[in-house]
Design an enzyme around this catalytic site. Structure first.
Site, PDB file in Angstrom:
ATOM      1  N   ASN A   1      -6.518 -39.596  21.972  1.00  0.00           N
ATOM      2  CA  ASN A   1      -7.238 -40.874  21.985  1.00  0.00           C
ATOM      3  C   ASN A   1      -8.183 -40.980  23.176  1.00  0.00           C
ATOM      4  O   ASN A   1      -9.305 -41.492  23.047  1.00  0.00           O
ATOM      5  CB  ASN A   1      -6.239 -42.037  22.016  1.00  0.00           C
ATOM      6  CG  ASN A   1      -5.568 -42.264  20.675  1.00  0.00           C
ATOM      7  OD1 ASN A   1      -6.142 -41.968  19.624  1.00  0.00           O
ATOM      8  ND2 ASN A   1      -4.349 -42.779  20.699  1.00  0.00           N
TER       9      ASN A   1
ATOM     10  N   GLY B   1     -11.084 -38.783  22.523  1.00  0.00           N
ATOM     11  CA  GLY B   1     -11.954 -39.450  21.552  1.00  0.00           C
ATOM     12  C   GLY B   1     -12.825 -40.497  22.210  1.00  0.00           C
ATOM     13  O   GLY B   1     -14.023 -40.625  21.889  1.00  0.00           O
TER      14      GLY B   1
ATOM     15  N   ALA C   1      -4.348 -35.376  34.145  1.00  0.00           N
ATOM     16  CA  ALA C   1      -3.313 -35.107  35.143  1.00  0.00           C
ATOM     17  C   ALA C   1      -2.227 -34.256  34.505  1.00  0.00           C
ATOM     18  O   ALA C   1      -1.313 -34.770  33.863  1.00  0.00           O
ATOM     19  CB  ALA C   1      -2.746 -36.413  35.677  1.00  0.00           C
TER      20      ALA C   1
ATOM     21  N   TYR D   1       8.338 -32.771  28.136  1.00  0.00           N
ATOM     22  CA  TYR D   1       7.309 -32.968  29.161  1.00  0.00           C
ATOM     23  C   TYR D   1       6.486 -31.697  29.361  1.00  0.00           C
ATOM     24  O   TYR D   1       5.254 -31.712  29.281  1.00  0.00           O
ATOM     25  CB  TYR D   1       7.978 -33.389  30.472  1.00  0.00           C
ATOM     26  CG  TYR D   1       7.025 -33.731  31.591  1.00  0.00           C
ATOM     27  CD1 TYR D   1       6.206 -34.854  31.524  1.00  0.00           C
ATOM     28  CD2 TYR D   1       6.976 -32.946  32.739  1.00  0.00           C
ATOM     29  CE1 TYR D   1       5.345 -35.177  32.564  1.00  0.00           C
ATOM     30  CE2 TYR D   1       6.119 -33.268  33.786  1.00  0.00           C
ATOM     31  CZ  TYR D   1       5.308 -34.378  33.688  1.00  0.00           C
ATOM     32  OH  TYR D   1       4.458 -34.694  34.723  1.00  0.00           O
TER      33      TYR D   1
ATOM     34  N   THR E   1       4.933 -34.762  44.381  1.00  0.00           N
ATOM     35  CA  THR E   1       4.221 -35.740  45.198  1.00  0.00           C
ATOM     36  C   THR E   1       5.175 -36.878  45.560  1.00  0.00           C
ATOM     37  O   THR E   1       6.009 -37.278  44.753  1.00  0.00           O
ATOM     38  CB  THR E   1       3.009 -36.301  44.434  1.00  0.00           C
ATOM     39  OG1 THR E   1       2.194 -35.210  43.977  1.00  0.00           O
ATOM     40  CG2 THR E   1       2.172 -37.208  45.306  1.00  0.00           C
TER      41      THR E   1
END
Length: 399
Positions: free
Chosen positions: A156, A159, A171, A202, A232
């Site tokens: 999406n 798009g 990311a 994931y 992080t």
């Protein structure tokens, strides 16, 4: 009967003056009351840090998906201070409105409660696509949702980028390398991933998303950037996300046993969030379109990290060892040669400095007992001047 007109007239005059005085005094009291209410409203009014003014030629409309999350909220701080118009799309699955509430109402900021599994129709110049559960606790809680966000959600966003000819930064994650057999990990390493393990929802969906980005780039001419983000940490981390840093700090602050899974000899590399934000913005505005590692090459064992946090907190909590996690990578360290050469980027924040800021944030978060209280963190290194106004509703604020 003798009527003393002078006496009556005097009484009327006195009565009139008394009445006028009472009216004036009443009005003064009403005015004072209104002034007090105005002062209270002004005190409650949101105050914003001063942002840079950009002309229409330099100002960009930037969409950040997942912008209410840990990394996204810090990225938004930087983009807002630079003077851009920022739009956040977030469904608050793991993000929090409090992470970005200090910008709500600003003329350059817009928040959309939106799940990117559904199409989004807006006009933007750049897209930072950060939306996705990122901690094992969250993505294993709803693996199907995680796969949908990273596949359908990425489609999406691609798009949208195609329709408005926007540049998109995806990311990605160091998890695409799986349990690596190459060390340190270079971008050319293809990884060692279990395609149906507990972390695969994931790992594999991020790998599919990378492939989708390059398919759109080749077929539709979309301008893309891929950031492979390594571990992080920093303020605004989710308190209960199950990650190493948040687990250790929370347990140490509460003097609970600090849990190390496995023997503790597995390694990780930790970067402070402001370093990552620098890298993301530099990569977005660079001419490099292949995957790029963004992480800190300083490597620690999990056991070393547990003792470091325990010492910084000053905790007497014991360190306990539990059964290892399935598919937990044994080594994790980025090769950042590409980032150094193309972006002139490398981490700057020392581990002790970053951890002390994170510990202070978590300590303040534990002190919050009422909804009206705020634990607001706004990085002082990002402010333009030292006298930028603070958020007026904050009770615990670190600047």
């Amino acid at each position: 009967m003798v009527i003393h007109l002078d006496g009556i007239l005097s009484s009327l005059i006195i009565f009139t003056f008394i009445h006028i005085f009472q009216v004036i005094n009443g009005e003064e009291n009403r005015i004072s009351s209104l002034e007090k209410r105005i002062q209270e409203l002004e005190a409650r009014q949101q105050q914003y840090p001063e942002v840079t003014f950009l002309t229409y030629k330099d100002r960009k409309r930037i969409l950040v998906t997942g912008g209410a999350g840990f990394v996204g909220s810090h990225l938004i701080d930087r983009l807002m201070l630079e003077g851009h118009e920022v739009i956040v799309a977030d469904n608050f699955f793991t993000g929090r409105k409090r992470n970005i509430e200090h910008w709500i109402g600003h003329e350059n900021f817009e928040l959309i409660n939106h799940d990117i599994v559904n199409p989004l129709y807006i006009e933007v110049d750049q897209i930072y696509h950060l939306a996705s559960p990122a901690s094992p606790l969250h993505y294993m809680y709803n693996p199907v949702k995680t796969i949908k966000v990273n596949t359908m959600g990425t489609i999406n966003m691609l798009g949208l980028a195609r329709r408005v000819r926007a540049r998109l930064l995806f990311a990605s994650t160091s998890e695409v390398y799986g349990d690596p057999e190459a060390h340190p990990q270079k971008e050319t390493y293809f990884g060692n991933v279990n395609p149906f393990g507990p972390r695969s929802c994931y790992d594999e969906s991020k790998r599919v998303a990378e492939a989708t980005c390059y398919a759109y780039a080749k077929q539709e001419g979309i301008n893309i950037r891929i950031a492979r983000i390594f571990n992080t940490y920093g303020p605004r981390m989710h308190m209960n996300d199950g990650r190493v840093v948040s687990n250790f700090i929370l347990q140490a602050l509460q003097n609970e046993p600090i849990t190390v899974y496995g023997h503790g000899k597995q390694t990780r590399s930790f970067q402070y969030v402001s370093d990552l934000v620098d890298g993301l913005i530099s990569l977005m505005n660079s001419n490099y379109s292949m995957p790029m590692n963004l992480g800190n090459p300083d490597e620690y064992t999990i056991e070393q990290f547990a003792f470091k946090i325990k010492d910084l907190v000053g905790s007497k909590a014991p360190i306990v060892y539990k059964d290892p996690v399935v598919d937990d990578p044994k080594q994790r360290r980025p090769d950042i040669t590409l980032a150094k050469s193309w972006l002139n980027w490398e981490p700057k924040v020392l581990i002790n400095d970053g951890l002390n800021k994170t510990i202070a944030y978590f300590r303040n978060e534990l002190l919050v007992k009422h909804h009206s209280e705020r634990n607001v963190f706004f990085p002082n290194e990002w402010l333009h001047t030292s006298d930028v106004p603070r958020t007026s509703t904050a009770k615990n604020i670190e600047l």
